[in-house]
Design a protein around this motif. Sequence first.
Motif, mmCIF file in Angstrom:
data_model
loop_
_atom_site.group_PDB
_atom_site.id
_atom_site.type_symbol
_atom_site.label_atom_id
_atom_site.label_comp_id
_atom_site.label_asym_id
_atom_site.label_seq_id
_atom_site.Cartn_x
_atom_site.Cartn_y
_atom_site.Cartn_z
ATOM 1 N N LEU A 5 1.391 -114.991 -83.287
ATOM 2 C CA LEU A 5 0.994 -116.370 -83.573
ATOM 3 C C LEU A 5 2.139 -117.319 -83.243
ATOM 4 O O LEU A 5 3.296 -117.015 -83.542
ATOM 5 C CB LEU A 5 0.633 -116.525 -85.054
ATOM 6 N N PRO A 6 1.849 -118.467 -82.656
ATOM 7 C CA PRO A 6 2.915 -119.431 -82.333
ATOM 8 C C PRO A 6 3.303 -120.251 -83.563
ATOM 9 O O PRO A 6 3.016 -121.437 -83.681
ATOM 10 C CB PRO A 6 2.264 -120.304 -81.253
ATOM 11 N N LEU A 7 3.953 -119.575 -84.497
ATOM 12 C CA LEU A 7 4.324 -120.216 -85.755
ATOM 13 C C LEU A 7 5.826 -120.131 -85.965
ATOM 14 O O LEU A 7 6.424 -119.129 -85.586
ATOM 15 C CB LEU A 7 3.618 -119.540 -86.933
ATOM 16 N N PRO A 8 6.450 -121.087 -86.584
ATOM 17 C CA PRO A 8 5.869 -122.360 -86.998
ATOM 18 C C PRO A 8 5.529 -123.214 -85.779
ATOM 19 O O PRO A 8 6.138 -123.096 -84.724
ATOM 20 C CB PRO A 8 6.971 -123.002 -87.835
ATOM 21 N N PHE A 9 4.554 -124.075 -85.948
ATOM 22 C CA PHE A 9 4.101 -124.939 -84.868
ATOM 23 C C PHE A 9 4.709 -126.321 -85.070
ATOM 24 O O PHE A 9 4.727 -126.830 -86.194
ATOM 25 C CB PHE A 9 2.568 -125.015 -84.871
ATOM 26 N N GLU A 12 3.664 -129.475 -87.617
ATOM 27 C CA GLU A 12 2.592 -129.049 -88.521
ATOM 28 C C GLU A 12 3.194 -128.604 -89.837
ATOM 29 O O GLU A 12 4.150 -127.832 -89.856
ATOM 30 C CB GLU A 12 1.792 -127.892 -87.913
ATOM 31 N N THR A 13 2.643 -129.096 -90.932
ATOM 32 C CA THR A 13 3.147 -128.707 -92.243
ATOM 33 C C THR A 13 2.178 -127.794 -92.990
ATOM 34 O O THR A 13 2.568 -127.126 -93.933
ATOM 35 C CB THR A 13 3.421 -129.957 -93.107
ATOM 36 N N GLU A 14 0.925 -127.763 -92.560
ATOM 37 C CA GLU A 14 -0.065 -126.915 -93.217
ATOM 38 C C GLU A 14 -0.267 -125.625 -92.432
ATOM 39 O O GLU A 14 -0.065 -125.585 -91.218
ATOM 40 C CB GLU A 14 -1.398 -127.645 -93.320
ATOM 41 N N ALA A 15 -0.677 -124.585 -93.139
ATOM 42 C CA ALA A 15 -0.972 -123.316 -92.483
ATOM 43 C C ALA A 15 -2.194 -123.480 -91.579
ATOM 44 O O ALA A 15 -3.121 -124.232 -91.900
ATOM 45 C CB ALA A 15 -1.229 -122.228 -93.528
ATOM 46 N N PRO A 16 -2.221 -122.795 -90.456
ATOM 47 C CA PRO A 16 -3.371 -122.909 -89.559
ATOM 48 C C PRO A 16 -4.603 -122.217 -90.131
ATOM 49 O O PRO A 16 -4.499 -121.351 -91.007
ATOM 50 C CB PRO A 16 -2.891 -122.203 -88.288
ATOM 51 N N THR A 41 1.833 -115.985 -91.797
ATOM 52 C CA THR A 41 2.503 -117.202 -91.328
ATOM 53 C C THR A 41 4.022 -117.148 -91.478
ATOM 54 O O THR A 41 4.696 -118.165 -91.307
ATOM 55 C CB THR A 41 1.947 -118.433 -92.077
ATOM 56 N N SER A 43 7.905 -116.605 -90.594
ATOM 57 C CA SER A 43 8.712 -116.727 -89.378
ATOM 58 C C SER A 43 9.088 -115.320 -88.913
ATOM 59 O O SER A 43 9.107 -114.371 -89.719
ATOM 60 C CB SER A 43 9.975 -117.531 -89.655
#
Length: 118
Positions: A5-9, A12-16, A41, A43
């Motif tokens: 997953l491309p996180l953190p995005f 964006e402050t909320e989880a996808p 989610t 890192s």
Amino acid sequence: MPRPLPLPFPDETEAPLVTELRFPTSGVTVRGVFDLNEFATLSPENLDFLRLYIRVRGNLKEVERVLGVSYPTVRARFDTLLRAIGYEPEAADPQAEVLLSLERGEITPDEAARKLRR
């Protein structure tokens, strides 16, 4: 080939939210709105630390040995992981904080000795 997953995005402050699940073996696709759990989610750094923590069965001293870092550094990383999954770590040990500051080079050995004597 699936990618992580491309996180953190950025920004964006909320989880996808996941909107599609594909099951390759059966060819079934399910659409909807699905939450990701707190571990999905993390890192990459926190996820690697969690994997190591599980591999050594929760033994922070063993994590210290494997990573080759001090115990205060391991505790700080563990506390960071706890916060990332929504838990508040226990209150920091003041002596551990002093030792961590010393290890990071933020204070001198003399300053550390003075603080530890208090």
